[in-house]
Design a protein around this motif. Sequence first.
Motif, PDB file in Angstrom:
ATOM      1  N   VAL A 123       0.865  -1.179   0.000  1.00 28.95           N
ATOM      2  CA  VAL A 123       0.000   0.000   0.000  1.00 28.95           C
ATOM      3  C   VAL A 123       0.902   1.229   0.000  1.00 28.95           C
ATOM      4  CG1 VAL A 123      -1.714   1.295   1.329  1.00 28.95           C
ATOM      5  CG2 VAL A 123      -1.827  -1.201   1.249  1.00 28.95           C
ATOM      6  N   GLY A 124       0.561   2.197  -0.833  1.00 31.07           N
ATOM      7  CA  GLY A 124       1.371   3.411  -0.918  1.00 31.07           C
ATOM      8  C   GLY A 124       0.766   4.540  -0.106  1.00 31.07           C
ATOM      9  N   LEU A 125       1.571   5.170   0.738  1.00 30.20           N
ATOM     10  CA  LEU A 125       1.081   6.301   1.528  1.00 30.20           C
ATOM     11  C   LEU A 125       1.985   7.504   1.300  1.00 30.20           C
ATOM     12  CD1 LEU A 125       0.207   4.470   4.877  1.00 30.20           C
ATOM     13  CD2 LEU A 125      -1.388   5.281   3.125  1.00 30.20           C
ATOM     14  N   LEU A 126       1.359   8.650   1.194  1.00 31.71           N
ATOM     15  CA  LEU A 126       2.096   9.900   1.028  1.00 31.71           C
ATOM     16  C   LEU A 126       2.563  10.402   2.385  1.00 31.71           C
ATOM     17  CD1 LEU A 126      -0.525  11.454  -1.366  1.00 31.71           C
ATOM     18  CD2 LEU A 126       1.811  10.842  -2.043  1.00 31.71           C
ATOM     19  N   LEU A 127       3.733  11.005   2.399  1.00 29.16           N
ATOM     20  CA  LEU A 127       4.226  11.660   3.610  1.00 29.16           C
ATOM     21  C   LEU A 127       4.107  13.162   3.403  1.00 29.16           C
ATOM     22  CD1 LEU A 127       5.666  11.232   6.380  1.00 29.16           C
ATOM     23  CD2 LEU A 127       7.822  11.567   5.153  1.00 29.16           C
ATOM     24  N   ARG A 128       3.412  13.800   4.321  1.00 23.63           N
ATOM     25  CA  ARG A 128       3.202  15.231   4.163  1.00 23.63           C
ATOM     26  C   ARG A 128       3.637  15.966   5.432  1.00 23.63           C
ATOM     27  NH1 ARG A 128      -0.404  15.918  -0.221  1.00 23.63           N
ATOM     28  NH2 ARG A 128      -1.925  14.260  -0.440  1.00 23.63           N
ATOM     29  N   ALA A 129       4.058  17.199   5.238  1.00 21.07           N
ATOM     30  CA  ALA A 129       4.344  18.061   6.388  1.00 21.07           C
ATOM     31  C   ALA A 129       3.089  18.865   6.704  1.00 21.07           C
ATOM     32  CB  ALA A 129       5.485  19.007   6.052  1.00 21.07           C
ATOM     33  N   THR A 130       2.775  18.977   7.970  1.00 24.01           N
ATOM     34  CA  THR A 130       1.628  19.789   8.368  1.00 24.01           C
ATOM     35  C   THR A 130       2.113  21.181   8.750  1.00 24.01           C
ATOM     36  OG1 THR A 130       1.865  18.805  10.546  1.00 24.01           O
ATOM     37  CG2 THR A 130       0.181  17.877   9.112  1.00 24.01           C
ATOM     38  N   PRO A 131       1.228  22.168   8.740  1.00 23.21           N
ATOM     39  CA  PRO A 131       1.639  23.549   9.045  1.00 23.21           C
ATOM     40  C   PRO A 131       2.366  23.677  10.392  1.00 23.21           C
ATOM     41  CG  PRO A 131      -0.606  23.518   8.206  1.00 23.21           C
ATOM     42  CD  PRO A 131      -0.197  22.092   8.382  1.00 23.21           C
ATOM     43  N   ASP A 132       2.025  22.814  11.357  1.00 23.88           N
ATOM     44  CA  ASP A 132       2.657  22.934  12.677  1.00 23.88           C
ATOM     45  C   ASP A 132       4.012  22.220  12.735  1.00 23.88           C
ATOM     46  OD1 ASP A 132       1.974  20.288  12.674  1.00 23.88           O
ATOM     47  OD2 ASP A 132       0.737  20.345  14.470  1.00 23.88           O
ATOM     48  N   GLY A 133       4.509  21.760  11.605  1.00 28.66           N
ATOM     49  CA  GLY A 133       5.862  21.198  11.592  1.00 28.66           C
ATOM     50  C   GLY A 133       5.947  19.697  11.803  1.00 28.66           C
ATOM     51  N   SER A 134       4.831  19.049  12.051  1.00 25.63           N
ATOM     52  CA  SER A 134       4.878  17.595  12.200  1.00 25.63           C
ATOM     53  C   SER A 134       4.629  16.936  10.834  1.00 25.63           C
ATOM     54  CB  SER A 134       3.835  17.143  13.225  1.00 25.63           C
ATOM     55  OG  SER A 134       2.544  17.438  12.742  1.00 25.63           O
ATOM     56  N   PHE A 135       4.641  15.637  10.823  1.00 26.00           N
ATOM     57  CA  PHE A 135       4.461  14.896   9.584  1.00 26.00           C
ATOM     58  C   PHE A 135       3.317  13.908   9.747  1.00 26.00           C
ATOM     59  CE2 PHE A 135       8.807  16.240   9.856  1.00 26.00           C
ATOM     60  CZ  PHE A 135       9.058  16.733   8.599  1.00 26.00           C
ATOM     61  N   HIS A 136       2.660  13.619   8.671  1.00 25.21           N
ATOM     62  CA  HIS A 136       1.741  12.492   8.729  1.00 25.21           C
ATOM     63  C   HIS A 136       1.620  11.839   7.360  1.00 25.21           C
ATOM     64  CE1 HIS A 136      -1.136  15.629   7.539  1.00 25.21           C
ATOM     65  NE2 HIS A 136      -1.676  14.662   6.870  1.00 25.21           N
ATOM     66  N   ARG A 137       1.048  10.630   7.391  1.00 20.48           N
ATOM     67  CA  ARG A 137       0.910   9.861   6.158  1.00 20.48           C
ATOM     68  C   ARG A 137      -0.552   9.875   5.719  1.00 20.48           C
ATOM     69  NH1 ARG A 137       5.787   7.455   5.594  1.00 20.48           N
ATOM     70  NH2 ARG A 137       6.928   7.040   7.513  1.00 20.48           N
ATOM     71  N   SER A 138      -0.754   9.860   4.415  1.00 23.68           N
ATOM     72  CA  SER A 138      -2.142   9.935   3.938  1.00 23.68           C
ATOM     73  C   SER A 138      -2.299   9.228   2.601  1.00 23.68           C
ATOM     74  CB  SER A 138      -2.574  11.398   3.805  1.00 23.68           C
ATOM     75  OG  SER A 138      -1.881  12.018   2.752  1.00 23.68           O
ATOM     76  N   VAL A 139      -3.554   8.929   2.283  1.00 25.16           N
ATOM     77  CA  VAL A 139      -3.888   8.394   0.968  1.00 25.16           C
ATOM     78  C   VAL A 139      -4.107   9.569   0.017  1.00 25.16           C
ATOM     79  CG1 VAL A 139      -4.931   6.340   2.035  1.00 25.16           C
ATOM     80  CG2 VAL A 139      -6.387   8.285   1.417  1.00 25.16           C
ATOM     81  N   VAL A 140      -4.408   9.287  -1.220  1.00 24.53           N
ATOM     82  CA  VAL A 140      -4.668  10.335  -2.210  1.00 24.53           C
ATOM     83  C   VAL A 140      -6.103  10.830  -2.046  1.00 24.53           C
ATOM     84  CG1 VAL A 140      -4.881  10.806  -4.690  1.00 24.53           C
ATOM     85  CG2 VAL A 140      -2.975   9.406  -3.830  1.00 24.53           C
ATOM     86  N   SER A 141      -6.272  12.133  -1.937  1.00 23.87           N
ATOM     87  CA  SER A 141      -7.594  12.725  -1.695  1.00 23.87           C
ATOM     88  C   SER A 141      -7.763  13.997  -2.504  1.00 23.87           C
ATOM     89  CB  SER A 141      -7.742  13.151  -0.220  1.00 23.87           C
ATOM     90  OG  SER A 141      -7.694  12.056   0.624  1.00 23.87           O
ATOM     91  N   GLY A 142      -8.985  14.292  -2.860  1.00 22.32           N
ATOM     92  CA  GLY A 142      -9.223  15.575  -3.490  1.00 22.32           C
ATOM     93  C   GLY A 142     -10.670  15.772  -3.857  1.00 22.32           C
ATOM     94  N   ARG A 143     -10.980  16.998  -4.143  1.00 24.25           N
ATOM     95  CA  ARG A 143     -12.335  17.401  -4.443  1.00 24.25           C
ATOM     96  C   ARG A 143     -12.731  17.004  -5.873  1.00 24.25           C
ATOM     97  NH1 ARG A 143     -14.681  22.404  -5.368  1.00 24.25           N
ATOM     98  NH2 ARG A 143     -12.731  23.543  -5.577  1.00 24.25           N
ATOM     99  N   VAL A 144     -14.004  16.741  -6.083  1.00 24.45           N
ATOM    100  CA  VAL A 144     -14.541  16.589  -7.433  1.00 24.45           C
ATOM    101  C   VAL A 144     -15.007  17.966  -7.879  1.00 24.45           C
ATOM    102  CG1 VAL A 144     -16.247  15.423  -8.897  1.00 24.45           C
ATOM    103  CG2 VAL A 144     -15.324  14.242  -6.883  1.00 24.45           C
ATOM    104  N   LEU A 145     -14.564  18.391  -9.052  1.00 20.41           N
ATOM    105  CA  LEU A 145     -14.914  19.728  -9.526  1.00 20.41           C
ATOM    106  C   LEU A 145     -16.224  19.721 -10.306  1.00 20.41           C
ATOM    107  CD1 LEU A 145     -11.451  21.043 -10.737  1.00 20.41           C
ATOM    108  CD2 LEU A 145     -12.564  21.357  -8.511  1.00 20.41           C
ATOM    109  N   TYR A 146     -16.747  20.924 -10.506  1.00 18.92           N
ATOM    110  CA  TYR A 146     -17.957  21.082 -11.309  1.00 18.92           C
ATOM    111  C   TYR A 146     -17.722  20.521 -12.710  1.00 18.92           C
ATOM    112  CZ  TYR A 146     -21.912  23.245 -13.660  1.00 18.92           C
ATOM    113  OH  TYR A 146     -23.055  23.463 -14.376  1.00 18.92           O
ATOM    114  N   HIS A 147     -18.664  19.714 -13.165  1.00 22.53           N
ATOM    115  CA  HIS A 147     -18.648  19.129 -14.511  1.00 22.53           C
ATOM    116  C   HIS A 147     -17.468  18.181 -14.725  1.00 22.53           C
ATOM    117  CE1 HIS A 147     -20.019  18.792 -18.639  1.00 22.53           C
ATOM    118  NE2 HIS A 147     -21.039  19.562 -18.309  1.00 22.53           N
ATOM    119  N   GLU A 148     -16.988  17.597 -13.637  1.00 23.50           N
ATOM    120  CA  GLU A 148     -15.905  16.617 -13.742  1.00 23.50           C
ATOM    121  C   GLU A 148     -16.459  15.253 -13.344  1.00 23.50           C
ATOM    122  OE1 GLU A 148     -11.274  16.499 -12.275  1.00 23.50           O
ATOM    123  OE2 GLU A 148     -12.770  16.865 -10.731  1.00 23.50           O
ATOM    124  N   ARG A 149     -16.165  14.224 -14.115  1.00 18.11           N
ATOM    125  CA  ARG A 149     -16.588  12.887 -13.731  1.00 18.11           C
ATOM    126  C   ARG A 149     -15.761  12.406 -12.545  1.00 18.11           C
ATOM    127  NH1 ARG A 149     -16.023   8.962 -18.674  1.00 18.11           N
ATOM    128  NH2 ARG A 149     -13.953   9.889 -18.542  1.00 18.11           N
TER     129      ARG A 149
END
Lengths: 178, 178, 178, 178
Positions: free
Chosen positions: D45-71
Amino acid sequence: MTETADTRPGWLTSQELESIRARMPILYVQAVPVRVDEAGQVTHVGLLLRATPDGSFHRSVVSGRVLYHERVRDALLRHLEKDLGPVALPRVPASPQPFTVAEYFPTRGVTPFHDSRQHAVAMAYIVPVAGDCQPRQDALDLVWFTVQEAAGPQLHAEMAGGEDVLLRQALAHVGHIP
Amino acid sequence: MTETADTRPGWLTSQELESIRARMPILYVQAVPVRVDEAGQVTHVGLLLRATPDGSFHRSVVSGRVLYHERVRDALLRHLEKDLGPVALPRVPASPQPFTVAEYFPTRGVTPFHDSRQHAVAMAYIVPVAGDCQPRQDALDLVWFTVQEAAGPQLHAEMAGGEDVLLRQALAHVGHIP
Amino acid sequence: MTETADTRPGWLTSQELESIRARMPILYVQAVPVRVDEAGQVTHVGLLLRATPDGSFHRSVVSGRVLYHERVRDALLRHLEKDLGPVALPRVPASPQPFTVAEYFPTRGVTPFHDSRQHAVAMAYIVPVAGDCQPRQDALDLVWFTVQEAAGPQLHAEMAGGEDVLLRQALAHVGHIP
Amino acid sequence: MTETADTRPGWLTSQELESIRARMPILYVQAVPVRVDEAGQVTHVGLLLRATPDGSFHRSVVSGRVLYHERVRDALLRHLEKDLGPVALPRVPASPQPFTVAEYFPTRGVTPFHDSRQHAVAMAYIVPVAGDCQPRQDALDLVWFTVQEAAGPQLHAEMAGGEDVLLRQALAHVGHIP
């Protein structure tokens, strides 16, 4: 997609909702009401009969918006009660996994689904209904069709926006001939 | 996988069944009995308590073989009635799509599931149960656990053959923490 | 359900298999081969053309028995390779959850599916195929149809045992008009 | 839920989006990137490593919004490319049916999922990824974990907003121990 006016409109005026509808996909739930026998086999599908503004009629499944801070299953329950009445005894599924996701675009042909007012994304569920249904609000009637009738072209011609496709996808999902 | 003796053994002697079990995958159904609230949310999971031949106890879901010329949904209903009694009012799912397929191998480690007697392939379903459960046959008791309890390691230690994995997969499917 | 002779017949003689077939449900897998575009949308469905003993032809999906001590996904892969050749590059689904379960009864009318030889229970999967298909064994050809063609009555008339229903259930599951 | 800034922000200013976020559920897609073996079995399983604004790190899956008129499938593809780079070769599922729907509430405890900014409803998919992943934008790294590692409490402690629950639900769905 046809739905009745929201009885609990949330925190949006009609004008605000219209404005958002032109710029964001709107989250919907759709429920295909069914009668099942003791072994869980679907025997009948329930369709609402509605009058359209132009004076014609069409048949539809239960549809409605998910409101802010409302769970998907609560939205399902609310719209089922709104359309089928308070003693329909709908059995909202235990799993949040919908049987399909129907994407209604304001432009025809992107998907089999169309809604001129908005881009709506509907998570669709099969909902066994055990009680008595008393359609309310702008639905004139709720009619139960056998699965054979529900698969027929005559009924599909009386549906709009691609809901006939959703109905056939529902029949397929419950093991019937779509 | 533990199951009670078949009350309707089909057209096979024990000896014949043993012989086939060594050479063919055997088709099973498994049902995770649940209690749901009005909105369909699972609140409790029901597990059977059984005595094993060696004098210990373990907890299990409802399991059993599909017989010749029996529909999957009829097999589900038969095993639910056999294990939960005649007034459990199980709601066998409308769709034949199982939430998972659990493959029990006589060899450990091929999958998370193990059955020393046979290669069994079980289609697994979540089954809301609305009535009173009176365990019958060799089940000593049916106990309802909250979803938090059902997710806990203590309960999993009391299950055998990987059924704790199946239980957690069921919790995951209905939107809970597995 | 039509399938080619098993290339790895397991530990059963034909006679033994015939005997079991009359007394146990036999576990099958079925795969609907599809071509997908970059966004995963199904564009084509692949159907095998087979000659029947009576000299006629019919079209079918990929089908076959699960053998003793064989995982469902290995059975899928084996039958796909058997029917589509060694460079078809099928993408067996990550989840064991089938899109439907097709129950083939020797008696007509119990379900939409029929198999005069046996009671077969088939877990059915959609399988994207990326490579070149070279039908082998008794399949004469593999033809790719557009989803519109696959939904048409002409093609359905060329299928047997209810596989046209399975095909339409597959189209429904991938969001197309069934 | 963590996501990168939208590269194609649609027709909304940040201010407008903030305003809508306080009044409407926002439609998201989430993808759990996986590596599969030849038989489709998930191995990593692939997880992204991201920095948070407060300087810590966490791992996450791929996420995002669905836009208007986008399948939905185009939104999945866009966010996968945004987070995994242009040569990841993600295989967006053929079926629109998500394996679960994760409901992120601004209030804790309504569901296992939480997002302080908004009420987001995410349709979640398992996405096999065949190519090379080069995390872009604000993701520092993409790390592949074995399914055993992905099921472990250490990794879950590095995830936020209930994404560890989603990860375990994904493992359950592909037949692994969650």
